[in-house]
Scaffold this motif. Structure first.
Motif, PDB file in Angstrom:
ATOM      1  N   ASP A 292     -59.477 -57.709  26.117  1.00  0.00           N
ATOM      2  CA  ASP A 292     -60.196 -57.450  24.867  1.00  0.00           C
ATOM      3  C   ASP A 292     -59.838 -58.412  23.735  1.00  0.00           C
ATOM      4  N   HIS A 295     -62.069 -61.363  24.371  1.00  0.00           N
ATOM      5  CA  HIS A 295     -63.399 -61.021  24.873  1.00  0.00           C
ATOM      6  C   HIS A 295     -64.500 -61.812  24.175  1.00  0.00           C
ATOM      7  N   ASP A 296     -64.547 -61.758  22.871  1.00  0.00           N
ATOM      8  CA  ASP A 296     -65.649 -62.387  22.135  1.00  0.00           C
ATOM      9  C   ASP A 296     -65.648 -63.901  22.329  1.00  0.00           C
ATOM     10  N   ALA A 345     -76.998 -51.730  28.355  1.00  0.00           N
ATOM     11  CA  ALA A 345     -76.260 -52.990  28.267  1.00  0.00           C
ATOM     12  C   ALA A 345     -76.937 -53.903  27.237  1.00  0.00           C
ATOM     13  N   THR A 346     -76.134 -54.796  26.660  1.00  0.00           N
ATOM     14  CA  THR A 346     -76.637 -55.711  25.633  1.00  0.00           C
ATOM     15  C   THR A 346     -76.915 -57.080  26.243  1.00  0.00           C
ATOM     16  N   THR A 371     -73.479 -57.954  28.034  1.00  0.00           N
ATOM     17  CA  THR A 371     -72.225 -57.441  27.488  1.00  0.00           C
ATOM     18  C   THR A 371     -72.389 -55.938  27.264  1.00  0.00           C
ATOM     19  N   GLY A 372     -71.310 -55.303  26.773  1.00  0.00           N
ATOM     20  CA  GLY A 372     -71.370 -53.872  26.545  1.00  0.00           C
ATOM     21  C   GLY A 372     -71.581 -53.086  27.826  1.00  0.00           C
ATOM     22  N   ASP A 374     -70.473 -50.846  30.979  1.00  0.00           N
ATOM     23  CA  ASP A 374     -69.490 -49.903  31.507  1.00  0.00           C
ATOM     24  C   ASP A 374     -69.480 -50.032  33.019  1.00  0.00           C
TER      25      ASP A 374
END
Length: 490
Positions: A292, A295-296, A345-346, A371-372, A374
């Motif tokens: 995390d 992550h970006d 999801a994104t 992204t996003g 699960d």
């Protein structure tokens, strides 16, 4: 329009039913050749030819078989460019990748040619006096090899070279989508000196040819690479006759990036893992697990690099992403994009069919990143087999392991870290047939390859692969033991 008959008993074989079907050029989006449509009678002829050839092939000295395998490797090396271009025409993969595969492929025949006369039995140190016992390795007999459409000749070589080294004879059923290169490949083997009937090709569809091959009473083993759903059907059918199987099936491989990784190398490996081969590979790193704290940054870099990928004609050396091989697979990939969006999801990149002018009328999908995600989403659990990446964040090592192993598949995994102790720990804890550390998508004829869980049964490549085509015979010799009571176990 070119025509490709089957190849049985050392010669071209017209389909017994007189039927042919079309095979498509994925870049042009239209047919380019006709392929013979086999059926039960063609399977019977091919298996019987392999059965007739088996005693002569198995009775060759192992050294003679090995020498011929090395000759076959040399012949293949001389035709690598032609076979590579034929594969590009038929399955749409990049010429640069196919040329690399076909140039490397002869090494399988050289390696297993060298291994053929290193197959040894053992003397058994018995606990009983007056007896001598030893074991022999014997070839199983006729082997059915069923190959997929994504890398037809490479995956055929993985199976064929050890089977021939062991002394087995073979009937090959290639995918109906990519049969032409397999027919040409086997023709070349026979031109180079392989005896008639040792390797045969029956083209056609799974329900006609594949099912008949698996069920044939003279077939003693089945080796298959493809979807896990088909693998289950083959396993069940083979079990009815107690036939052994080797199954290399699908994957949903995690590519795990830790914060201490060389991020430039990791991003390159992530893009290679999912967008090379247009994502149409069982070892695709389709789940990107990112710590995390980075992550970006990693997502931004992956999106930037994937967004520069050149799409278009796979025969152009400058192309980096080619077409999807079949219309059905093209539709499936687009369906999974819709599923991911519906799941929440994104979309960070792509998300549609490619309509760039350089893609022409082919079946292209834009490199797509979500992204996003699960790990419980379908996009993270089901094999898409296309250029679609699901990004999942994790907090620490334990969390990464939990996500990585939360899958019914276990074929490959990648770990990116500068901590060597962590690399060893992760390799130990991830349930996967292969773990790559600070690299991805590397294979060798020397290194065992295969999966756990729903990713398959058995291993290909390496010394152990040849044993999948052998069985043990144990011989007992009485050297002076008393016969004793005939009603008591010796």
């Amino acid at each position: 329009m070119q025509k490709y008959p089957m190849f049985v008993d050392g010669r071209n074989h017209e389909p017994a039913g007189g039927e042919w079907f079309l095979t498509d050029d994925p870049f042009q989006g239209k047919p380019w050749a006709e392929i013979a449509r086999g059926g039960q009678r063609d399977v019977d002829e091919a298996v019987e030819a392999a059965h007739r050839a088996f005693p002569g092939w198995a009775d060759l000295t192992a050294s003679a078989r090995g020498a011929l395998l090395r000759t076959l490797g040399d012949a293949l090396a001389g035709h690598a460019e032609r076979l590579a271009r034929l594969e590009v025409r038929d399955n749409g993969k990049l010429l640069s990748e196919m040329h690399a595969q076909l140039s490397y492929l002869p090494q399988w025949f050289h390696y297993y040619g060298g291994l053929a006369d290193k197959i040894e039995g053992t003397v058994v140190p018995l606990d009983k006096k007056g007896y001598f016992a030893y074991t022999q390795k014997e070839p199983l007999g006729v082997v059915a090899i069923i190959t997929p459409w994504n890398s037809p000749l490479m995956l055929l070589a993985w199976k064929l070279a050890p089977a021939l080294a062991a002394g087995c004879t073979v009937v090959v059923k290639p995918s109906e989508y990519t049969s032409a290169s397999t027919v040409e490949f086997v023709r070349l083997l026979h031109t180079a000196g392989l005896p008639p009937g040792v390797v045969n090709v029956v083209t056609g569809f799974g329900h006609d040819v594949g099912a008949a091959l698996v069920a044939h009473p003279l077939v003693r083993k089945v080796s298959f690479t493809g979807a896990d759903t088909t693998g289950r059907q083959i396993n069940a059918a083979a079990a009815r006759d107690l036939k052994p199987v080797s199954l290399e099936l699908g994957g949903k491989s995690p590519n795990i990036v830790f914060a201490d990784a060389d991020l430039d190398a990791a991003v390159n490996g992530v893009v290679s893992g999912i967008f090379a081969a247009t994502g149409q590979t069982c070892i695709a790193g389709s789940r990107l697990l990112v710590q995390d704290t980075v992550h970006d940054e990693v997502v931004r870099r992956v999106v930037d690099l994937a967004g520069t990928a050149r799409m278009g004609d796979p025969a152009d050396p400058a192309t980096q992403i080619g077409p999807i091989t079949t219309p059905a697979q093209h539709a499936k990939v687009l369906d999974y994009i819709d599923i991911a969006l519906a799941e929440g999801a994104t979309l960070a990149l792509g998300g549609s069919a490619a309509t760039r002018p350089e893609c022409g009328d082919g079946w292209f999908v834009e490199p797509t990143i979500f992204t996003g995600v699960d790990n419980g989403m379908r996009i993270a659990q089901e094999e898409v087999f296309g250029p679609v990446l699901a990004v999942i964040p994790f907090s620490d090592e334990q969390h990464a392991v939990e996500i990585a192993n939360d899958s019914r598949f276990g074929l490959g995994a990648g770990v990116w870290t500068s901590d060597i102790a962590r690399a060893f720990r992760m390799a130990q804890r991830i349930r996967s047939g292969t773990v790559w550390v600070n690299t991805y998508r590397a294979v060798s004829y020397l290194a065992p390859f295969g999966g756990v869980k729903d990713s398959g049964i058995g291993r290909e490549n390496g010394i152990g692969a040849v044993h999948a085509y052998l069985e043990d015979r144990c011989v007992w010799i009485n050297t002076g033991a008393e016969t004793g009571n005939p009603f008591v176990l010796r």
